[in-house]
Enzyme design. Structure first.
Site, PDB file in Angstrom:
ATOM      1  N   ASN A 152       0.843  -1.342   0.016  1.00  0.00           N
ATOM      2  CA  ASN A 152       0.043   0.063  -0.081  1.00  0.00           C
ATOM      3  C   ASN A 152       0.774   1.395  -0.074  1.00  0.00           C
ATOM      4  O   ASN A 152       0.315   2.219  -0.334  1.00  0.00           O
ATOM      5  CB  ASN A 152      -1.082  -0.059   1.204  1.00  0.00           C
ATOM      6  CG  ASN A 152      -0.538  -0.047   2.475  1.00  0.00           C
ATOM      7  OD1 ASN A 152       0.587  -0.502   2.642  1.00  0.00           O
ATOM      8  ND2 ASN A 152      -1.088   0.186   3.543  1.00  0.00           N
ATOM      9  N   GLU A 251       4.519  -4.079  12.469  1.00  0.00           N
ATOM     10  CA  GLU A 251       3.678  -2.950  12.077  1.00  0.00           C
ATOM     11  C   GLU A 251       2.417  -3.578  11.471  1.00  0.00           C
ATOM     12  O   GLU A 251       2.453  -4.109  10.227  1.00  0.00           O
ATOM     13  CB  GLU A 251       4.104  -1.993  11.205  1.00  0.00           C
ATOM     14  CG  GLU A 251       5.311  -1.377  11.875  1.00  0.00           C
ATOM     15  CD  GLU A 251       4.941  -0.238  12.894  1.00  0.00           C
ATOM     16  OE1 GLU A 251       3.832   0.019  12.822  1.00  0.00           O
ATOM     17  OE2 GLU A 251       5.793   0.369  13.489  1.00  0.00           O
ATOM     18  N   CYS A 285      -3.284   1.413   6.742  1.00  0.00           N
ATOM     19  CA  CYS A 285      -3.396   0.870   8.252  1.00  0.00           C
ATOM     20  C   CYS A 285      -4.013   1.845   9.291  1.00  0.00           C
ATOM     21  O   CYS A 285      -4.584   1.617  10.159  1.00  0.00           O
ATOM     22  CB  CYS A 285      -2.111   0.182   8.625  1.00  0.00           C
ATOM     23  SG  CYS A 285      -0.836   1.551   8.793  1.00  0.00           S
ATOM     24  N   GLU A 459       8.309   2.586  14.410  1.00  0.00           N
ATOM     25  CA  GLU A 459       9.137   2.947  13.470  1.00  0.00           C
ATOM     26  C   GLU A 459       9.191   4.353  13.241  1.00  0.00           C
ATOM     27  O   GLU A 459       8.280   5.125  13.352  1.00  0.00           O
ATOM     28  CB  GLU A 459       8.583   2.436  12.155  1.00  0.00           C
ATOM     29  CG  GLU A 459       9.093   0.822  11.970  1.00  0.00           C
ATOM     30  CD  GLU A 459       8.610   0.348  10.557  1.00  0.00           C
ATOM     31  OE1 GLU A 459       7.677   0.891   9.998  1.00  0.00           O
ATOM     32  OE2 GLU A 459       9.421  -0.450  10.124  1.00  0.00           O
TER      33      GLU A 459
END
Ligand code: NAP
Length: 479
Positions: A152, A251, A285, A459
């Site tokens: 994505n 993640e 997300c 991150e």
């Protein structure tokens, strides 16, 4: 597409898969094949692992300033090639060119950020409480890493991992998603040009993710997995990492609540909703998945949101003026169709959209559903499409309880003009990130990540590099 990089990148060289296999890359706007890329198997993965392991020691000893400058050069090269990279991304992933340009800038920023962090890796020295020993504390790279990314955000999900790994002195193998390998291969080309030594980054494109990655995770030479993708795949990989105790950063998926209180500025809330829902066609997300709107403003919010969604132009991402590109593939679109059909069957009203257009490509229209039943499947499934599902609530305690009633905890959005309420609700949400009166939280300088089944670790931000470093403590007697 003839001049794209389409081979594996191993030990600094461009090579075909050992068995000569290739796989197609499709254009989601037309369904046609754009080009073919090398389709790696376990043999290629072994070669990439060997290259990463061989390069590790020298790379760890390379001066932090040298590592930093490679990242800085790559940052500049990415920006110089914004248009080229944006076109490549749009053609393999579908997002409109304006969004692709935005992602190129976002992706590059991770390299700039971590070029600055590379020279700030700290240590320590002190006397232990009993006075008998000194403590020398240093931080060192965790070792060769496997980085697995989704489709994505084809460029940014790579730089968000590669940036801190390079800064920390780790070597790595990147396995991008098979739908979007071209952006990762272009990135490898840029890093090579920026002076990254051979073997530090290896890119293995494959349609056989399990066969390629499992032996690496179980083999004992890869010391770290950094994964971005669905929670389901994350669980499988965590289990594979357990045997050889591979360090992990995960993640994973989200199910973001978007809460609008009765004292919210509705213009701000609708602007926020357009970003939190429509960035990347809803394929993020961080996408708002459940809109909880106070009963007294729900009709007005729904009306204004539907109006804005209706005005969006759907079409191929390369065409001027297009706001919403195609979804990634037919499977992704099929899932969105099923979720909308289920919600409607359970009583939701469609304010706009909700019908798949005829013709080629994986398009789905911007859609607003209201009066959504809490039993609808989209309440506990990532929609991953341009569909806003509105439910109503009456009071703060109730909405917090409902917002937290999910195994995920990546991000939440809160809209209110009350400072106390905004902070109280933000603190009450079981999530790693909150947008308070904003629909966008992502920023390379901020720690990105979730709680509960949305992941482990962070991150970006100052802590992003920690995921690729470990401590060593040396005890030295005081004599
Ligand atoms: P996915 O199906 O989990 O795939 C992610 C990556 O994992 C792909 O490269 C995939 O390759 C690979 N993979 C799948 N099975 C594997 C296995 N057994 N061994 C090794 N690799 C494997 O997710 P996706 O559909 O690409 O991406 C969407 C998901 O990513 C959503 O859930 C979204 O929320 C999440 N996401 C999270 C974040 C975050 O920062 N938290 C950011 C972006 C996306 P194959 O496709 O070949 O299987």
């Amino acid at each position: 597409m003839t001049d794209v990089l389409n081979q594996l990148f191993i030990g600094g060289a461009w090579v075909d898969a050992a068995d000569g296999a290739t796989m197609p890359v499709d254009d989601p706007a037309t369904g046609e094949i754009l080009c073919h890329v090398a389709d790696a198997g376990p043999k290629d993965a072994k070669l990439a692992e060997e290259a990463a392991v061989q390069a590790q020691q020298d790379w760890a000893r390379t001066a932090p300033r040298a590592r930093s400058e490679i990242l800085r050069r790559a940052y500049e090269l990415i920006l110089e090639r914004t248009d080229e990279l944006a076109h490549l991304m749009t053609s393999e992933m579908g997002k409109p060119l304006a969004e692709a340009r935005g992602e190129v800038a976002y992706a590059a920023e991770f390299f700039r950020w971590f070029s600055e962090e590379a020279v700030r890796i700290d240590g320590g020295c002190g006397t232990l409480p009993d006075g008998r020993n000194r403590m020398l504390l240093s931080r060192r790279p965790v070792g060769p890493c496997l980085l697995i990314t989704p489709w994505n955000f084809p460029l940014a999900m790579g730089t968000r991992k590669i940036g801190p790994a390079i800064a920390a002195g780790c070597t790595m193998i990147l396995k991008p998603a098979p739908q979007t390998p071209l952006s990762s291969l272009a990135l490898a080309g840029i890093l090579k040009e920026a002076g990254l030594p051979d073997g530090v980054l290896n890119v293995v494109t494959t349609s056989r993710a399990g066969e390629v990655c499992e032996p690496l995770l179980r083999g004992g030479r890869i010391r770290k997995l950094s994964f971005t993708g669905s929670t389901g795949v994350g669980r499988i990989l965590l289990a594979q990492c357990a045997d050889t105790v591979v360090r992990t950063s995960m993640e994973l998926g989200g199910n973001a609540p978007f809460i609008v209180f009765d004292d919210a500025d509705l213009d701000v809330a609708v602007d926020g909703a357009m970003v939190a829902k429509m960035r990347n066609m809803g394929e993020a997300c961080t996408a708002a998945n459940r809109f909880f709107v106070h009963r007294s403003v729900a009709d007005e919010f729904g009306r204004r949101l539907a109006e804005r969604m209706r005005a969006l132009v759907v079409g191929p991402g390369t065409r001027d003026g297009v706001d919403v590109g195609p979804l990634i593939d037919r499977t992704g679109r099929g899932k969105v169709e099923e979720l909308v059909a289920d919600a409607v069957e359970r009583g939701a009203r469609v304010l706009v959209g909700g019908r798949t257009p005829e013709g080629p490509g994986c398009f789905y229209p911007p859609t607003v559903l209201t009066d959504v039943s809490p039993e609808s499947r989209l309440m506990d499934t990532e929609i991953f499409g341009p569909v806003a599902a509105i439910l109503t609530f009456d009071d703060e305690d109730e909405v917090l309880r409902r917002a937290n009633d999910t195994p995920w905890g990546l991000v939440g959005y809160v809209f209110t003009q009350g400072l106390d309420r905004g902070l109280r609700v933000s603190e009450g949400l079981e999530v790693g990130m909150v947008g308070l009166n904003t629909g966008l939280v992502s920023n390379p300088a901020a720690p990105f990540g979730g709680v509960k089944q949305s992941g482990l670790g962070r991150e970006g931000g100052q802590v992003g590099i920690d995921e690729f470093l470990e401590y060593q403590y040396v005890a030295v007697p005081v004599r």
